[in-house]
Design a protein around this motif. Structure first.
Motif, PDB file in Angstrom:
ATOM      1  N   ALA A  14       0.836  -1.190   0.000  1.00  0.00           N
ATOM      2  CA  ALA A  14       0.000   0.000   0.000  1.00  0.00           C
ATOM      3  C   ALA A  14       0.874   1.244   0.000  1.00  0.00           C
ATOM      4  CB  ALA A  14      -0.889  -0.015   1.228  1.00  0.00           C
ATOM      5  N   THR A  15       0.425   2.277  -0.695  1.00  0.00           N
ATOM      6  CA  THR A  15       1.141   3.550  -0.681  1.00  0.00           C
ATOM      7  C   THR A  15       0.702   4.332   0.548  1.00  0.00           C
ATOM      8  OG1 THR A  15       1.298   3.609  -3.082  1.00  0.00           O
ATOM      9  CG2 THR A  15       1.557   5.691  -1.933  1.00  0.00           C
ATOM     10  N   GLN A  16       1.668   4.836   1.297  1.00  0.00           N
ATOM     11  CA  GLN A  16       1.364   5.665   2.458  1.00  0.00           C
ATOM     12  C   GLN A  16       2.493   6.642   2.700  1.00  0.00           C
ATOM     13  OE1 GLN A  16       1.709   3.594   6.403  1.00  0.00           O
ATOM     14  NE2 GLN A  16       1.469   1.798   5.108  1.00  0.00           N
ATOM     15  N   ASN A  17       2.246   7.610   3.571  1.00  0.00           N
ATOM     16  CA  ASN A  17       3.265   8.594   3.898  1.00  0.00           C
ATOM     17  C   ASN A  17       4.271   7.981   4.860  1.00  0.00           C
ATOM     18  OD1 ASN A  17       2.273  10.719   2.331  1.00  0.00           O
ATOM     19  ND2 ASN A  17       0.788  11.252   3.912  1.00  0.00           N
ATOM     20  N   ILE A  18       5.537   8.169   4.520  1.00  0.00           N
ATOM     21  CA  ILE A  18       6.641   7.630   5.310  1.00  0.00           C
ATOM     22  C   ILE A  18       7.431   8.796   5.899  1.00  0.00           C
ATOM     23  CG2 ILE A  18       8.765   6.247   5.219  1.00  0.00           C
ATOM     24  CD1 ILE A  18       6.171   4.681   4.693  1.00  0.00           C
ATOM     25  N   LEU A  19       7.694   8.733   7.196  1.00  0.00           N
ATOM     26  CA  LEU A  19       8.516   9.726   7.868  1.00  0.00           C
ATOM     27  C   LEU A  19       9.949   9.221   7.884  1.00  0.00           C
ATOM     28  CD1 LEU A  19       8.730  12.316   9.658  1.00  0.00           C
ATOM     29  CD2 LEU A  19       8.396  10.807  11.608  1.00  0.00           C
ATOM     30  N   LEU A  20      10.844   9.969   7.262  1.00  0.00           N
ATOM     31  CA  LEU A  20      12.269   9.633   7.279  1.00  0.00           C
ATOM     32  C   LEU A  20      12.939  10.489   8.346  1.00  0.00           C
ATOM     33  CD1 LEU A  20      12.927   9.647   3.423  1.00  0.00           C
ATOM     34  CD2 LEU A  20      12.569   7.665   4.903  1.00  0.00           C
ATOM     35  N   PHE A  21      13.711   9.852   9.217  1.00  0.00           N
ATOM     36  CA  PHE A  21      14.378  10.585  10.289  1.00  0.00           C
ATOM     37  C   PHE A  21      15.790  10.049  10.475  1.00  0.00           C
ATOM     38  CE2 PHE A  21      12.104   7.053  12.182  1.00  0.00           C
ATOM     39  CZ  PHE A  21      13.002   6.515  13.090  1.00  0.00           C
ATOM     40  N   ARG A  22      16.619  10.871  11.085  1.00  0.00           N
ATOM     41  CA  ARG A  22      18.020  10.522  11.318  1.00  0.00           C
ATOM     42  C   ARG A  22      18.237  10.286  12.805  1.00  0.00           C
ATOM     43  NH1 ARG A  22      22.295  10.504   8.322  1.00  0.00           N
ATOM     44  NH2 ARG A  22      21.220  11.598   6.639  1.00  0.00           N
ATOM     45  N   THR A  23      18.984   9.226  13.106  1.00  0.00           N
ATOM     46  CA  THR A  23      19.377   8.950  14.482  1.00  0.00           C
ATOM     47  C   THR A  23      20.834   9.362  14.656  1.00  0.00           C
ATOM     48  OG1 THR A  23      20.124   6.696  14.054  1.00  0.00           O
ATOM     49  CG2 THR A  23      17.788   6.992  14.567  1.00  0.00           C
ATOM     50  N   ARG A  24      21.302   9.343  15.873  1.00  0.00           N
ATOM     51  CA  ARG A  24      22.669   9.797  16.141  1.00  0.00           C
ATOM     52  C   ARG A  24      23.717   8.909  15.470  1.00  0.00           C
ATOM     53  NH1 ARG A  24      25.744  10.002  21.843  1.00  0.00           N
ATOM     54  NH2 ARG A  24      27.445  11.349  21.190  1.00  0.00           N
ATOM     55  N   GLY A  25      23.602   7.603  15.653  1.00  0.00           N
ATOM     56  CA  GLY A  25      24.637   6.712  15.137  1.00  0.00           C
ATOM     57  C   GLY A  25      24.160   5.719  14.098  1.00  0.00           C
ATOM     58  N   GLU A  26      22.861   5.556  13.964  1.00  0.00           N
ATOM     59  CA  GLU A  26      22.315   4.535  13.075  1.00  0.00           C
ATOM     60  C   GLU A  26      21.949   5.059  11.696  1.00  0.00           C
ATOM     61  OE1 GLU A  26      21.731   1.114  13.651  1.00  0.00           O
ATOM     62  OE2 GLU A  26      23.062   1.438  15.345  1.00  0.00           O
ATOM     63  N   GLY A  27      22.015   6.364  11.478  1.00  0.00           N
ATOM     64  CA  GLY A  27      21.706   6.924  10.164  1.00  0.00           C
ATOM     65  C   GLY A  27      20.221   7.138   9.966  1.00  0.00           C
ATOM     66  N   VAL A  28      19.791   7.068   8.704  1.00  0.00           N
ATOM     67  CA  VAL A  28      18.403   7.356   8.355  1.00  0.00           C
ATOM     68  C   VAL A  28      17.533   6.120   8.564  1.00  0.00           C
ATOM     69  CG1 VAL A  28      16.843   8.075   6.502  1.00  0.00           C
ATOM     70  CG2 VAL A  28      19.088   9.146   6.720  1.00  0.00           C
ATOM     71  N   LYS A  29      16.392   6.331   9.205  1.00  0.00           N
ATOM     72  CA  LYS A  29      15.394   5.296   9.455  1.00  0.00           C
ATOM     73  C   LYS A  29      14.066   5.783   8.895  1.00  0.00           C
ATOM     74  CE  LYS A  29      18.022   2.720  12.132  1.00  0.00           C
ATOM     75  NZ  LYS A  29      18.485   1.423  11.697  1.00  0.00           N
ATOM     76  N   ALA A  30      13.084   4.871   8.803  1.00  0.00           N
ATOM     77  CA  ALA A  30      11.774   5.228   8.280  1.00  0.00           C
ATOM     78  C   ALA A  30      10.690   4.570   9.113  1.00  0.00           C
ATOM     79  CB  ALA A  30      11.653   4.790   6.826  1.00  0.00           C
ATOM     80  N   VAL A  31       9.553   5.248   9.197  1.00  0.00           N
ATOM     81  CA  VAL A  31       8.386   4.721   9.892  1.00  0.00           C
ATOM     82  C   VAL A  31       7.147   5.264   9.183  1.00  0.00           C
ATOM     83  CG1 VAL A  31       8.281   6.608  11.585  1.00  0.00           C
ATOM     84  CG2 VAL A  31       7.340   4.396  12.170  1.00  0.00           C
ATOM     85  N   PRO A  32       6.089   4.461   9.066  1.00  0.00           N
ATOM     86  CA  PRO A  32       4.858   5.016   8.499  1.00  0.00           C
ATOM     87  C   PRO A  32       4.379   6.191   9.357  1.00  0.00           C
ATOM     88  CG  PRO A  32       4.728   2.623   8.592  1.00  0.00           C
ATOM     89  CD  PRO A  32       5.957   3.029   9.358  1.00  0.00           C
ATOM     90  N   LEU A  33       4.095   7.302   8.718  1.00  0.00           N
ATOM     91  CA  LEU A  33       3.662   8.495   9.444  1.00  0.00           C
ATOM     92  C   LEU A  33       2.396   8.218  10.251  1.00  0.00           C
ATOM     93  CD1 LEU A  33       4.209  11.451  10.040  1.00  0.00           C
ATOM     94  CD2 LEU A  33       2.903  12.036   7.987  1.00  0.00           C
ATOM     95  N   SER A  34       1.545   7.335   9.757  1.00  0.00           N
ATOM     96  CA  SER A  34       0.303   7.012  10.469  1.00  0.00           C
ATOM     97  C   SER A  34       0.566   6.327  11.817  1.00  0.00           C
ATOM     98  CB  SER A  34      -0.594   6.127   9.602  1.00  0.00           C
ATOM     99  OG  SER A  34       0.057   4.911   9.311  1.00  0.00           O
ATOM    100  N   ASP A  35       1.756   5.770  12.019  1.00  0.00           N
ATOM    101  CA  ASP A  35       2.104   5.136  13.295  1.00  0.00           C
ATOM    102  C   ASP A  35       2.563   6.150  14.344  1.00  0.00           C
ATOM    103  OD1 ASP A  35       1.511   2.713  12.152  1.00  0.00           O
ATOM    104  OD2 ASP A  35       3.595   2.009  12.054  1.00  0.00           O
ATOM    105  N   VAL A  36       2.885   7.370  13.906  1.00  0.00           N
ATOM    106  CA  VAL A  36       3.386   8.403  14.815  1.00  0.00           C
ATOM    107  C   VAL A  36       2.199   9.186  15.360  1.00  0.00           C
ATOM    108  CG1 VAL A  36       4.863  10.432  15.031  1.00  0.00           C
ATOM    109  CG2 VAL A  36       5.536   8.561  13.511  1.00  0.00           C
ATOM    110  N   HIS A  37       2.025   9.147  16.689  1.00  0.00           N
ATOM    111  CA  HIS A  37       0.905   9.850  17.313  1.00  0.00           C
ATOM    112  C   HIS A  37       1.155  11.357  17.326  1.00  0.00           C
ATOM    113  CE1 HIS A  37      -2.589  10.320  19.885  1.00  0.00           C
ATOM    114  NE2 HIS A  37      -1.862  11.082  20.680  1.00  0.00           N
TER     115      HIS A  37
END
Length: 109
Positions: free
Chosen positions: A8-31
């Motif tokens: 399914a197509t959905q909005n993905i939030l891309l974020f950077r962590t301190r040591g792990e680099g770029v990660k992604a999570v479905p925006l709908s999972d973020v409250h």
């Protein structure tokens, strides 16, 4: 796992962590996306928490406690699962993209 494939197509939030680099999570999972004053952190049994909406919000990081600032402000992604809240401390938000999401089970063996 986020990537090309049947899904399914959905909005993905891309974020950077301190040591792990770029990660992604479905925006709908973020409250909520918060920007906490990290000098307000408290420690309970060696783990960071912060007062949030009349409760203690556990703060976690992909980088362990090293990824949780002790001063200044830090963006925190707030997740709600059932009646449990948790904050994920990140370095910064990179982007929000519409993308296909394919979930894959990762073997632990």
């Amino acid at each position: 796992v986020v990537g090309q494939g049947a899904g399914a197509t959905q909005n993905i939030l891309l974020f950077r962590t301190r040591g792990e680099g770029v990660k992604a999570v479905p925006l709908s999972d973020v409250h909520r996306i918060e920007n906490f004053a990290m000098d307000q952190l408290e420690w309970v049994q060696g783990l960071p928490v912060i007062q949030y909406r009349d409760r203690l919000l556990p703060i976690r990081s992909f980088d362990g406690t090293a990824g949780v600032r002790r001063q200044n402000h830090q963006p925190v992604l707030v997740f709600l699962s059932g009646d449990q809240w948790v904050g994920l401390a990140i370095e910064k938000i990179e982007d929000i993209k519409a993308d296909e999401v394919r979930l894959e089970r990762v073997s632990t063996q």
